[in-house]
Design an enzyme around this catalytic site. Structure first.
Site, PDB file in Angstrom:
ATOM      1  N   HIS A 102       0.812  -1.217   0.000  1.00  0.00           N
ATOM      2  CA  HIS A 102       0.000   0.000   0.000  1.00  0.00           C
ATOM      3  C   HIS A 102       0.848   1.271   0.000  1.00  0.00           C
ATOM      4  O   HIS A 102       0.342   2.354   0.266  1.00  0.00           O
ATOM      5  CB  HIS A 102      -0.928   0.007   1.218  1.00  0.00           C
ATOM      6  CG  HIS A 102      -2.211   0.734   0.989  1.00  0.00           C
ATOM      7  ND1 HIS A 102      -3.231   0.227   0.213  1.00  0.00           N
ATOM      8  CD2 HIS A 102      -2.653   1.931   1.420  1.00  0.00           C
ATOM      9  CE1 HIS A 102      -4.236   1.083   0.192  1.00  0.00           C
ATOM     10  NE2 HIS A 102      -3.916   2.135   0.913  1.00  0.00           N
ATOM     11  N   ASP A 165      -7.621   3.941   9.079  1.00  0.00           N
ATOM     12  CA  ASP A 165      -8.951   3.913   8.467  1.00  0.00           C
ATOM     13  C   ASP A 165      -9.164   2.661   7.623  1.00  0.00           C
ATOM     14  O   ASP A 165     -10.288   2.185   7.477  1.00  0.00           O
ATOM     15  CB  ASP A 165      -9.159   5.154   7.591  1.00  0.00           C
ATOM     16  CG  ASP A 165      -9.377   6.417   8.409  1.00  0.00           C
ATOM     17  OD1 ASP A 165      -9.771   6.294   9.580  1.00  0.00           O
ATOM     18  OD2 ASP A 165      -9.164   7.508   7.879  1.00  0.00           O
ATOM     19  N   GLU A 278     -12.711  12.698  13.374  1.00  0.00           N
ATOM     20  CA  GLU A 278     -12.106  12.982  12.079  1.00  0.00           C
ATOM     21  C   GLU A 278     -12.935  14.054  11.383  1.00  0.00           C
ATOM     22  O   GLU A 278     -13.819  14.664  11.966  1.00  0.00           O
ATOM     23  CB  GLU A 278     -12.007  11.711  11.203  1.00  0.00           C
ATOM     24  CG  GLU A 278     -10.865  10.791  11.574  1.00  0.00           C
ATOM     25  CD  GLU A 278     -10.485   9.820  10.459  1.00  0.00           C
ATOM     26  OE1 GLU A 278     -10.866  10.061   9.286  1.00  0.00           O
ATOM     27  OE2 GLU A 278      -9.803   8.821  10.763  1.00  0.00           O
TER      28      GLU A 278
END
Length: 537
Positions: A102, A165, A278
């Site tokens: 990632h 997340d 957030e």
């Protein structure tokens, strides 16, 4: 030896001969072959599909470059054996650990003469996670996905305290950066919730480290971008897991009011607080109902025109309250008390309740939708910045209301964190203020989209944002950093640079590990083209 084994043996022998010619190994082929089995399903493989699978990453910003070989380790000793071979060779060859791939800018690449260690759990029977409910921790393999850690710990009614997340990331990968989400204001990043590590250093030594043992290595590896060692085991602190989550989103038209409310919420640390804080920026109506904001639709879509008459930028606060089924009555009262202190647009409250695991795994569901539309495996020129609280208003004016225009090509997250929840002894770098913001521009580039969605446009926008911050003297720090020159890396680490450099010299003196980060260039390796200022984005 059957035909398949013979073919595998020839492929492996060819790779080793190529490695010896390329980097001048002073060890024999048998020492490399001893790392693992020689067939394509073994530990050490040169199968074309295996090489291709590790040649690119989520960012897709660099041309794929296949390594010489891939190691699928079954233990820390497998990793150590490979690194010792690299360290002991006449000319060290690079070794890079890869988790879920990632990274954005090829940080896990090993170069054409290097070896990638594929750390993903389950490939060759790596150690299983071990939960100790009596001591409130879990021991996990460095290549374990956080979603699997969650599933394992939930069997005991427990869960880690701090998250990212997106859960389909490896433990070693996030701990090499920091690991942040909306819980970080209270629990700190994931690196603040680690009790112990097993690390394979750049010398091929397996070292256990913690607050009490090999302390400098322990703190150096956390947030250390893979420069001092490969994390093969992590001991993660746990807490009792809630069963359900009250998930709330509200809108603001004033950035000042929005940030004041966010900063108020992260100042609360008692029992009566939200558990996750957030937010994100909305500069065009399309973003409200896109994948990151799917909370609003289709059941309860929101239109910008219903809350803003002039089409200006809107800001969404995202908060949650964890609870158990037995607390369903009291959670209503607690949320009502907390919400009374906030100054959002009254008509913009959107609420839903869901299982705790479904909330944590929310982004993966969006990923599956994007994959079904062939919109996941596209370039991702992401830019993640830590912005000091004192300059976040200037950033809003210059970037959200300036450089971005009215198109974003992806979500823009923004939320504050408390610096005192970050251990300054770690290698992670944050602004020198007690409160700072993450601003994450998580954009996707499309080849057949509008001009504002194309890769070159978005890369240029990233460059303009960084130039604006430099000219305005906004001392931002990149999260998941990517820099073009040694000078930029020194500026990035600031006061931590001397310590960082000394740790490198001690634990990876031949610059074998994580060369894809391009922090320390080893001229003898000649793996990558020279860096230039134009290579930043």
């Amino acid at each position: 030896m059957n035909r398949e084994m013979t073919s595998s043996f020839l492929l492996m022998t060819f790779a080793i001969c190529k490695l010896i010619i390329a980097v001048g190994l002073n060890v024999g082929p048998s020492e490399l072959l001893h790392i693992g089995a020689i067939d394509v399903d073994g530990h050490f493989t040169v199968h074309p599909s295996a090489l291709a699978s590790v040649s690119s990453d989520f960012g897709m910003l660099r041309s794929p470059e296949e390594p010489l070989a891939v190691l699928h380790p079954s233990s820390a000793e497998d990793v150590a054996r490979l690194v010792r071979t690299a360290y002991g060779s006449a000319t060290a060859f690079p070794v890079s650990a890869r988790g879920h791939g990632h990274s954005i800018n090829g940080q896990a690449a090993a170069g054409r003469n290097g070896v990638v260690v594929e750390m993903n759990h389950g490939v060759t029977g790596t150690p299983e996670s071990l939960v100790r409910p009596d001591e409130m921790y879990v021991d996990v393999w460095g290549g374990e996905l956080w979603v699997d850690v969650l599933k394992k710990t939930l069997e005991y009614g427990l869960a880690p305290k701090s998250w990212t997340d997106y859960l389909y990331l490896t433990v070693g990968g996030t701990l090499s950066n920091a690991g942040i989400s909306g819980q970080a204001f209270h629990h700190g990043p994931q690196i603040s919730n680690v009790l112990e590590l097993d690390v394979v250093t750049g010398k091929g030594e397996v070292m256990r480290c913690s607050e009490e043992e090999n302390t400098r290595l322990f703190h150096g590896v956390l947030g250390g971008l893979g420069q001092f060692g490969i994390i093969t085991r992590a001991r993660i602190s746990l807490e009792p897991a809630p069963q359900r989550v009250r998930w709330i989103r509200v809108l603001y038209s004033s950035f000042k009011v929005f940030t004041e409310d966010q900063e108020y919420l992260i100042s609360m640390h008692g029992q009566l607080k939200f558990d996750y804080v957030e937010g994100f920026v909305i500069v065009d109506e399309g973003l409200v109902n896109n994948w990151r904001s799917s909370f609003f639709s289709p059941r309860n879509p929101v239109k910008i025109s219903s809350v803003s008459s002039n089409g200006s930028v809107l800001y969404c606060l995202e908060i949650t309250k964890n609870y158990h089924d037995s607390d369903s009555e009291t959670v209503d009262q607690e949320v009502e008390i907390l919400m009374k202190k906030l100054n959002f647009i009254p008509t913009s409250v959107f609420t839903t309740d869901l299982q705790y695991v479904d909330f944590l795994d929310r982004v993966h569901k969006a990923e599956l939708k994007l994959r079904s539309k062939n919109l996941w495996e596209v370039p991702h020129p992401w830019l993640n910045l830590f912005v000091p609280k004192s300059r976040i208003s200037d950033f809003d004016k210059g970037v959200f209301k300036g450089i971005l225009g009215n198109k974003t090509s992806g979500p823009i997250l923004i939320y504050p964190m408390n610096k005192d929840k970050w251990d300054e002894r770690s290698s992670a770098v944050t602004p020198d203020e007690e409160v700072f913001y993450l601003v994450a521009l998580l954009r996707s580039a499309l080849t057949d989209g509008e001009e504002t969605q194309k890769l070159e446009y978005l890369k240029d926008q990233n460059r303009r944002i960084l130039e604006f911050c430099e000219q305005a003297k906004i001392n931002v720090k990149q999260y998941l950093p990517h820099h073009a020159t040694q000078e930029e890396w020194e500026a990035h680490f600031g006061d931590k640079w001397d310590r960082f450099r000394r740790l490198k010299a001690e634990f990876d003196p031949r610059h074998i590990l994580a060369t894809g980060q391009r922090i320390f260039q080893n001229p003898s390796l000649s793996l990558f083209p020279p860096l230039s200022s134009s290579a930043s984005w």
